[in-house]
Design a protein around this motif. Structure first.
Motif, PDB file in Angstrom:
ATOM      1  N   LYS A 200       5.448  27.064  10.910  1.00  0.00           N
ATOM      2  CA  LYS A 200       6.279  28.207  11.268  1.00  0.00           C
ATOM      3  C   LYS A 200       7.271  28.452  10.136  1.00  0.00           C
ATOM      4  N   GLY A 201       7.655  29.698   9.946  1.00  0.00           N
ATOM      5  CA  GLY A 201       8.618  30.020   8.899  1.00  0.00           C
ATOM      6  C   GLY A 201       7.980  30.216   7.539  1.00  0.00           C
TER       7      GLY A 201
ATOM      8  N   GLY B 275       9.421  23.335  10.197  1.00  0.00           N
ATOM      9  CA  GLY B 275       8.600  24.365  10.811  1.00  0.00           C
ATOM     10  C   GLY B 275       7.208  23.878  11.201  1.00  0.00           C
TER      11      GLY B 275
END
Length: 164
Positions: free
Chosen positions: A24-25, A55
């Motif tokens: 994520k990110g 993340g």
């Protein structure tokens, strides 16, 4: 880079079960020219991709906690890749060999991966799947009570680049 459509998936294996996660990110940018529906390799493309170690998520709190501990997320908070060279595979209009500097766990190593590129008028979609050994980056996979995690990690990347 279109962060909503781009994905970086990670798959590992243990002696008991597969380990799957997603970064994520994910963020990044690339400067790539297109000519006649193909990547133009002159001038050479430039690109940078990164995501925060925190993340990395598998959906399993204990597994994620151990991953953050092993990867020393506070000490080395970012995983990044910097594009170094792109070569069109002979005889293929959409397959490329990419050299990049991968920075993981605070160490940088040169990796070479195969990738495909699907080019449209307003987007380019780059996809790659490769495996690397975390021990090359001084990460020791966990092993306790009969559970051992293999050091090889498969990475699947799908990057959607919007034309500017």
């Amino acid at each position: 880079m279109n962060t909503e459509l781009s994905r970086l998936l990670i798959e590992g294996r243990s002696s008991i079960h597969p380990i799957e996660g997603e970064a994520k990110g994910l963020s990044g940018e690339a400067d790539v020219a297109m000519t006649d529906g193909r990547l133009d390799l002159e001038p050479p493309p430039v690109g940078h991709l990164e995501f925060p170690v925190e993340g990395l998520r598998s959906g399993n709190m204990l597994q994620d906690f151990e991953t953050m501990r092993r990867l020393e997320a506070k000490k080395s908070p970012i995983v990044s890749a910097d594009l170094r060279r792109v070569i069109l595979e002979p005889g293929s209009p959409d397959r490329y060999r990419i050299d990049a500097d991968l920075t993981f766990h605070g160490l940088t190593r040169r990796i070479a991966v195969d990738a495909t590129a699907q080019l449209g008028e307003s987007q380019a979609v780059l996809e790659s799947e490769f495996t690397f050994d975390v021990t090359a980056f001084d990460v020791k996979p966990p092993s306790f009570l009969g559970l051992s995690v293999r050091p090889e990690v498969k990475v699947r990347v799908r990057l959607v680049l919007d034309a500017v």
